[in-house]
Scaffold this motif. Sequence first.
Motif, PDB file in Angstrom:
ATOM      1  N   PRO A 161      11.967  21.733  12.377  1.00 29.05           N
ATOM      2  CA  PRO A 161      12.534  20.649  11.571  1.00 29.05           C
ATOM      3  C   PRO A 161      11.706  19.369  11.673  1.00 29.05           C
ATOM      4  O   PRO A 161      11.519  18.661  10.696  1.00 29.05           O
ATOM      5  N   LYS A 162      11.169  19.108  12.867  1.00 30.82           N
ATOM      6  CA  LYS A 162      10.395  17.886  13.043  1.00 30.82           C
ATOM      7  C   LYS A 162       9.099  17.935  12.226  1.00 30.82           C
ATOM      8  O   LYS A 162       8.723  16.976  11.540  1.00 30.82           O
ATOM      9  N   GLU A 163       8.443  19.104  12.300  1.00 30.43           N
ATOM     10  CA  GLU A 163       7.219  19.272  11.510  1.00 30.43           C
ATOM     11  C   GLU A 163       7.531  19.184  10.013  1.00 30.43           C
ATOM     12  O   GLU A 163       6.776  18.600   9.244  1.00 30.43           O
ATOM     13  N   LEU A 164       8.658  19.781   9.624  1.00 27.10           N
ATOM     14  CA  LEU A 164       9.033  19.739   8.217  1.00 27.10           C
ATOM     15  C   LEU A 164       9.245  18.299   7.765  1.00 27.10           C
ATOM     16  O   LEU A 164       8.840  17.897   6.680  1.00 27.10           O
ATOM     17  N   LYS A 165       9.855  17.514   8.646  1.00 23.26           N
ATOM     18  CA  LYS A 165      10.097  16.108   8.293  1.00 23.26           C
ATOM     19  C   LYS A 165       8.766  15.390   8.097  1.00 23.26           C
ATOM     20  O   LYS A 165       8.624  14.582   7.166  1.00 23.26           O
ATOM     21  N   SER A 166       7.780  15.719   8.928  1.00 27.19           N
ATOM     22  CA  SER A 166       6.501  15.032   8.760  1.00 27.19           C
ATOM     23  C   SER A 166       5.824  15.459   7.460  1.00 27.19           C
ATOM     24  O   SER A 166       5.149  14.667   6.818  1.00 27.19           O
ATOM     25  N   VAL A 167       6.047  16.713   7.047  1.00 23.96           N
ATOM     26  CA  VAL A 167       5.520  17.145   5.746  1.00 23.96           C
ATOM     27  C   VAL A 167       6.197  16.371   4.630  1.00 23.96           C
ATOM     28  O   VAL A 167       5.555  15.876   3.698  1.00 23.96           O
ATOM     29  N   LYS A 168       7.519  16.232   4.764  1.00 28.04           N
ATOM     30  CA  LYS A 168       8.246  15.495   3.724  1.00 28.04           C
ATOM     31  C   LYS A 168       7.781  14.060   3.642  1.00 28.04           C
ATOM     32  O   LYS A 168       7.636  13.500   2.557  1.00 28.04           O
ATOM     33  N   ASP A 169       7.546  13.461   4.804  1.00 30.06           N
ATOM     34  CA  ASP A 169       7.088  12.077   4.802  1.00 30.06           C
ATOM     35  C   ASP A 169       5.701  11.968   4.181  1.00 30.06           C
ATOM     36  O   ASP A 169       5.377  10.973   3.534  1.00 30.06           O
ATOM     37  N   ALA A 170       4.896  13.006   4.379  1.00 34.20           N
ATOM     38  CA  ALA A 170       3.529  12.967   3.856  1.00 34.20           C
ATOM     39  C   ALA A 170       3.490  13.178   2.345  1.00 34.20           C
ATOM     40  O   ALA A 170       2.600  12.678   1.664  1.00 34.20           O
ATOM     41  N   LYS A 208       7.915  17.027  -5.224  1.00 34.73           N
ATOM     42  CA  LYS A 208       8.649  18.111  -5.880  1.00 34.73           C
ATOM     43  C   LYS A 208       8.383  19.455  -5.211  1.00 34.73           C
ATOM     44  O   LYS A 208       9.285  20.269  -5.058  1.00 34.73           O
ATOM     45  N   LYS A 209       7.120  19.673  -4.827  1.00 36.55           N
ATOM     46  CA  LYS A 209       6.794  20.956  -4.192  1.00 36.55           C
ATOM     47  C   LYS A 209       7.532  21.077  -2.854  1.00 36.55           C
ATOM     48  O   LYS A 209       8.027  22.147  -2.504  1.00 36.55           O
ATOM     49  N   VAL A 210       7.570  19.984  -2.112  1.00 39.39           N
ATOM     50  CA  VAL A 210       8.238  20.025  -0.809  1.00 39.39           C
ATOM     51  C   VAL A 210       9.747  20.202  -0.989  1.00 39.39           C
ATOM     52  O   VAL A 210      10.391  20.956  -0.249  1.00 39.39           O
ATOM     53  N   MET A 211      10.308  19.530  -1.980  1.00 37.62           N
ATOM     54  CA  MET A 211      11.735  19.711  -2.268  1.00 37.62           C
ATOM     55  C   MET A 211      12.026  21.162  -2.629  1.00 37.62           C
ATOM     56  O   MET A 211      12.998  21.758  -2.160  1.00 37.62           O
ATOM     57  N   ALA A 212      11.179  21.726  -3.464  1.00 36.15           N
ATOM     58  CA  ALA A 212      11.371  23.121  -3.866  1.00 36.15           C
ATOM     59  C   ALA A 212      11.243  24.031  -2.648  1.00 36.15           C
ATOM     60  O   ALA A 212      12.028  24.975  -2.471  1.00 36.15           O
ATOM     61  N   GLY A 257      -2.612  32.068   5.033  1.00 38.34           N
ATOM     62  CA  GLY A 257      -2.688  30.877   5.860  1.00 38.34           C
ATOM     63  C   GLY A 257      -3.517  29.729   5.329  1.00 38.34           C
ATOM     64  O   GLY A 257      -3.515  28.650   5.912  1.00 38.34           O
ATOM     65  N   ALA A 258      -4.268  29.943   4.232  1.00 38.82           N
ATOM     66  CA  ALA A 258      -4.919  28.785   3.618  1.00 38.82           C
ATOM     67  C   ALA A 258      -3.802  27.916   3.043  1.00 38.82           C
ATOM     68  O   ALA A 258      -2.713  28.388   2.762  1.00 38.82           O
ATOM     69  N   GLY A 259      -4.051  26.656   2.853  1.00 39.02           N
ATOM     70  CA  GLY A 259      -3.016  25.769   2.326  1.00 39.02           C
ATOM     71  C   GLY A 259      -2.000  25.416   3.388  1.00 39.02           C
ATOM     72  O   GLY A 259      -2.256  25.522   4.593  1.00 39.02           O
ATOM     73  N   THR A 260      -0.837  24.986   2.934  1.00 39.97           N
ATOM     74  CA  THR A 260       0.227  24.558   3.834  1.00 39.97           C
ATOM     75  C   THR A 260       1.321  25.603   3.874  1.00 39.97           C
ATOM     76  O   THR A 260       1.817  26.016   2.829  1.00 39.97           O
ATOM     77  N   LYS A 261       1.674  26.029   5.081  1.00 39.43           N
ATOM     78  CA  LYS A 261       2.749  27.012   5.228  1.00 39.43           C
ATOM     79  C   LYS A 261       3.980  26.329   5.818  1.00 39.43           C
ATOM     80  O   LYS A 261       3.891  25.636   6.837  1.00 39.43           O
ATOM     81  N   ILE A 262       5.103  26.496   5.162  1.00 38.30           N
ATOM     82  CA  ILE A 262       6.355  25.908   5.648  1.00 38.30           C
ATOM     83  C   ILE A 262       7.330  27.050   5.881  1.00 38.30           C
ATOM     84  O   ILE A 262       7.484  27.931   5.036  1.00 38.30           O
ATOM     85  N   GLU A 263       7.964  27.051   7.044  1.00 41.56           N
ATOM     86  CA  GLU A 263       8.898  28.159   7.307  1.00 41.56           C
ATOM     87  C   GLU A 263      10.075  27.705   8.152  1.00 41.56           C
ATOM     88  O   GLU A 263      10.154  26.553   8.532  1.00 41.56           O
TER      89      GLU A 263
END
Lengths: 56, 56, 309, 309
Positions: free
Chosen positions: D254-263, D270-274, D303-309
């Motif tokens: 969750p913490k990493e996800l939050k930093s992605v959202k902030d970035a 929109k991509k992060v929201m989706a 693994g190229a790009g950003t992976k969110i899980e």
Amino acid sequence: MSEADCPECGATVELHDDIEVGEIIDCGTCGAELEVIAVDPPELDTAPELEEDWGE
Amino acid sequence: MSEADCPECGATVELHDDIEVGEIIDCGTCGAELEVIAVDPPELDTAPELEEDWGE
Amino acid sequence: MTEHDSQTRARRRQHQPADQSVVFANARRRRLRADGGQPPVVVKIGGANAVDPEGAVDDIAALVESGREVVVVHGGSTAVDDTLERMDIEPTYVETPGGVTGRFTDAETMEVFAMVMAGKLNTELTTLFRNAGVDAVGLSGVDGGLLSGPRKSAVRVLDDGTKKIKRGDHSGKITDVNSDLLDSLLDDGYTPVVSVPMLGEDDDEVLAVNADADRSAAAVAGALGAELVVLTDVAGIYADPDDPETLIESAATPKELKSVKDAAEGFMTKKVMAATEALEGGAPAVHVGDANRDAPVSSALNGAGTKIE
Amino acid sequence: MTEHDSQTRARRRQHQPADQSVVFANARRRRLRADGGQPPVVVKIGGANAVDPEGAVDDIAALVESGREVVVVHGGSTAVDDTLERMDIEPTYVETPGGVTGRFTDAETMEVFAMVMAGKLNTELTTLFRNAGVDAVGLSGVDGGLLSGPRKSAVRVLDDGTKKIKRGDHSGKITDVNSDLLDSLLDDGYTPVVSVPMLGEDDDEVLAVNADADRSAAAVAGALGAELVVLTDVAGIYADPDDPETLIESAATPKELKSVKDAAEGFMTKKVMAATEALEGGAPAVHVGDANRDAPVSSALNGAGTKIE
Ligand SMILES: [Zn+2]
Ligand SMILES: [Zn+2]
């Protein structure tokens, strides 16, 4: 007046002056339907058989 | 200056002169968000809750 | 312009019935129902602008509700014309050596054709069916290779009296129907709503191309072994096209069929041609009926209009 | 206009992330494969004009060939803009009280939207896939009620500083995905190619309405328990949006996800929201990757790009 060879029988086909690409000419020797595929210099190919359809 | 009744609390809501249909007004008494659904005579209804979306 | 209004123009164009033989390359099998029940029904309706589909929609909803499997095929070339006009695209009409006039489908026209048929009309009709309680799934002939066959890019035309080959047409001839896709959707309780374009096979690629909606419906009916109902805006096929009193009720022998063919004029010629293709393809019966009467589909199935078998 | 070019404009519009919770009403079940293999993949690609799909098409063809189940979801709002312009229809843009600017989808715009998305782009993309050997079936969200949920006809807008309710919008929020329809097509070896519109549920009718393509892909991935690959025109999500060196490789807490959202800024928001919606919906992982690199889909999965899980 130009001329070209019939691709079916090899005979010379006389062409009128204002032929256009796509035009269909009958070979006077073998009777084949020939399509004008180039005009300068003129070139003939056997016209495709196309069935006439009854429309969209 | 015209006025209309708040459909939530019944209080009188003062309306400025150039209100338009669709405009959102806050009730000064109960604080409800009210939608102008008619202007002559003015009529108010509770404004629909609509979540703001992040685009198409 | 209604289908009826265009009858005169169509009549003028259609001097010469053309090749009627259609051989479907795929194995044709009739749908056998576990309950030994009735075959599916393929209903051809116009596009939204040609024939008001509302009556047909409710009637089809009732048929589906009663357990009958239905596939809908729609046309809508007047809507294509409207959109071409709206986009300032001038359609090209060509005349064949036989005297039939038709619209030439160049690349730009093809794009509009696909937009209107598969995007606008198919979505509208699928939505209408869903509102009537039918679990409709819209498909174009491209989807799953539903309607496929050779592309015809070259057409013979008569240009100022000169015979020419004109290339670049986007049309095709349906020789294959992916009936497995339809069967599988029908088995799952869906009602397929099918529109052209079809999938044209060119030398080294496939592409979306134009095809006639009546023939598409005929191909689908043949492939499914389904009864075909072709809805139009007159009561059926008339022996005298101008006299509704001369409605031909049925044609069940080759001789009777020939008299129907002789009677057909104008746009009716196309319906009769499509009927012939459907029967040759494996459809047990074809009904030509009035789209604007009450319960148009079930009425046609029950013998109103012209029945050909 | 590419997606990248519009980044600045989009960034200006998107001040305020909005409600993120999406609850799908349908039972969510993950596809369990008999061989215990990998989950399906949902790939979101742009429309034909936004991001060149060719690389993705060939890569997806190879994935499908290898036995992976794939569902493609596409957008294409620049093609809608082009057609609106071609038809002389002036789009109406509205600003929400929160400062987000968006196109208002009135009835006429909706019609064009359906034509272009479901008719033009979906047909083009389905044809591209078929040429690559993929047995593609194009579907819109209307078909079989594939993507459905409440219609939103009223929007709050800020008009010259005055808050107003504007009615007549044709958009909706996806709450249901007919995953049975997708499952059944996948089981039969087809590759569904899905586009908006979705099916909006109004008081007494359903109708085709606009929905965001990224969220549509997220909804499908959630419903299928599929990995989601969102292709865009940058390499992934950057901590500093202007510096590709700051690519965020993964976010698994969750913490990493939050930093992605902030970035995330601009269209990346929109991509992060989706992505968040997909994960909440049941997707095991979301990958945001570059559409224009070689093998864009398999690279992102690897693994190229950003992976969110
Ligand atoms: Zn010769
Ligand atoms: Zn009050």
